[in-house]
Design an enzyme around this catalytic site. Structure first.
Site, PDB file in Angstrom:
ATOM      1  N   LYS A  45     109.541  56.997 114.667  1.00  0.00           N
ATOM      2  CA  LYS A  45     109.326  57.801 113.713  1.00  0.00           C
ATOM      3  C   LYS A  45     110.196  59.387 113.983  1.00  0.00           C
ATOM      4  CE  LYS A  45     104.586  56.622 113.939  1.00  0.00           C
ATOM      5  NZ  LYS A  45     102.979  56.949 114.284  1.00  0.00           N
ATOM      6  N   GLY A  46     110.550  59.544 115.171  1.00  0.00           N
ATOM      7  CA  GLY A  46     110.881  60.719 115.629  1.00  0.00           C
ATOM      8  C   GLY A  46     112.331  61.385 114.828  1.00  0.00           C
ATOM      9  N   ASP A 105     117.373  59.417 125.543  1.00  0.00           N
ATOM     10  CA  ASP A 105     116.881  59.720 126.863  1.00  0.00           C
ATOM     11  C   ASP A 105     117.258  58.522 127.829  1.00  0.00           C
ATOM     12  OD1 ASP A 105     115.058  60.906 128.638  1.00  0.00           O
ATOM     13  OD2 ASP A 105     113.279  59.869 127.846  1.00  0.00           O
ATOM     14  N   PHE A 155     110.244  67.806 128.866  1.00  0.00           N
ATOM     15  CA  PHE A 155     109.515  67.186 127.452  1.00  0.00           C
ATOM     16  C   PHE A 155     109.674  68.032 126.219  1.00  0.00           C
ATOM     17  CE2 PHE A 155     106.770  65.086 124.993  1.00  0.00           C
ATOM     18  CZ  PHE A 155     107.043  63.606 125.311  1.00  0.00           C
TER      19      PHE A 155
HETATM   20  P1  IMP Z   1     115.044  56.025 125.469  1.00  0.00           P
HETATM   21  O1  IMP Z   1     114.713  54.671 125.214  1.00  0.00           O
HETATM   22  O2  IMP Z   1     114.492  56.240 126.950  1.00  0.00           O
HETATM   23  O3  IMP Z   1     116.308  56.595 125.229  1.00  0.00           O
HETATM   24  O4  IMP Z   1     113.925  56.918 124.785  1.00  0.00           O
HETATM   25  C1  IMP Z   1     114.156  57.362 123.387  1.00  0.00           C
HETATM   26  C2  IMP Z   1     112.753  57.589 122.591  1.00  0.00           C
HETATM   27  O5  IMP Z   1     111.698  58.145 123.674  1.00  0.00           O
HETATM   28  C3  IMP Z   1     113.037  58.697 121.566  1.00  0.00           C
HETATM   29  O6  IMP Z   1     113.506  58.086 120.267  1.00  0.00           O
HETATM   30  C4  IMP Z   1     111.818  59.429 121.388  1.00  0.00           C
HETATM   31  O7  IMP Z   1     110.898  58.781 120.516  1.00  0.00           O
HETATM   32  C5  IMP Z   1     111.241  59.333 122.801  1.00  0.00           C
HETATM   33  N1  IMP Z   1     111.303  60.454 123.949  1.00  0.00           N
HETATM   34  C6  IMP Z   1     112.372  60.495 124.842  1.00  0.00           C
HETATM   35  N2  IMP Z   1     112.191  61.762 125.246  1.00  0.00           N
HETATM   36  C7  IMP Z   1     111.407  62.362 124.662  1.00  0.00           C
HETATM   37  C8  IMP Z   1     110.798  63.835 124.788  1.00  0.00           C
HETATM   38  O8  IMP Z   1     111.305  64.514 125.425  1.00  0.00           O
HETATM   39  N3  IMP Z   1     109.844  64.162 123.712  1.00  0.00           N
HETATM   40  C9  IMP Z   1     109.539  63.242 122.767  1.00  0.00           C
HETATM   41  N4  IMP Z   1     110.025  61.815 122.632  1.00  0.00           N
HETATM   42  C10 IMP Z   1     110.882  61.564 123.502  1.00  0.00           C
END
Ligand code: IMP
Ligand code: MG
Length: 187
Positions: A45-46, A105, A155
């Site tokens: 959703k982000g 991330d 965060f």
């Molecule tokens: P990854 O798979 O670890 O790269 O994470 C990606 C997903 O984790 C993103 O699409 C976000 O929905 C969530 N996410 C990662 N870091 C944050 C943060 O600092 N705040 C909020 N959501 C995050």
């Protein structure tokens, strides 16, 4: 007037800063795909706020679609199994796909998604993320074409990003102070 929040959130990027940077990215994409059409994929959703703003800044014929995926860490990669919660509405073979993400991330989510989309034989596959948090990367072989902002290892909430599903509606991007201590105290 801002509403009362349960957490301390410090503003990191204002709505205007985000809008300006998004316009720059939109212009680059418009230039790159001149004479062609693009197929924008908003990762739910982000990325919903960013994708909405970006779509308005791309002056090309466009299809807009949504996808929701979950990553299960490295297990996802080894099993090769995608983890789709909501898929695209149409086949995308031969399309110029542009994946629009909120934040990169660890990289597991995007890695999973890109592997899945590559199998569908698009003409091109472009990655666009509003935020990049490189300090936490675990999957290193991801190429990102457009990054809005590189952010420190904190965060982040707002402009689509949530903490326990809250704060997506903040018009700015902020740091959530004491995220771990406050977990579970939202309701
Ligand atoms: P990854 O798979 O670890 O790269 O994470 C990606 C997903 O984790 C993103 O699409 C976000 O929905 C969530 N996410 C990662 N870091 C944050 C943060 O600092 N705040 C909020 N959501 C995050
Ligand atoms: Mg999220």
């Amino acid at each position: 007037m801002e509403y009362q929040k349960k957490h301390k959130i410090s503003v990191y990027l204002t709505e205007e800063q985000i809008r300006q940077r998004t316009a720059e990215i939109g212009k680059s994409i418009t230039d790159k795909f001149q004479g062609e059409s693009v197929y924008l994929i908003c990762v739910l959703k982000g990325a919903v706020f960013f994708a909405a703003e970006l779509a308005k800044q791309i002056e090309l014929p466009m299809t807009l679609d949504f996808m929701s995926v979950s990553s299960y860490g490295s297990a996802t990669k080894s099993s090769g199994k995608p983890c789709i919660r909501k898929d695209l509405d149409c086949p995308v073979e031969g399309e110029n796909l542009i994946v629009v993400e909120d934040i990169l991330d660890s990289g597991h989510t995007l890695s999973c998604l890109l592997a899945l989309l590559r199998e569908r034989n698009p003409k091109t596959l472009t990655v666009c993320t509003l935020l990049d948090k490189p300090d936490r990367r675990e999957v290193t072989d991801i190429t990102v074409d457009y990054t809005g902002f590189v952010v420190p290892d904190k965060f982040i909430v707002g402009y689509g990003l949530d903490f326990d599903q809250r704060y997506r509606n903040l018009p700015y991007i902020g740091f959530l102070e004491d995220a771990d201590e406050n977990k579970g105290e939202l309701h």
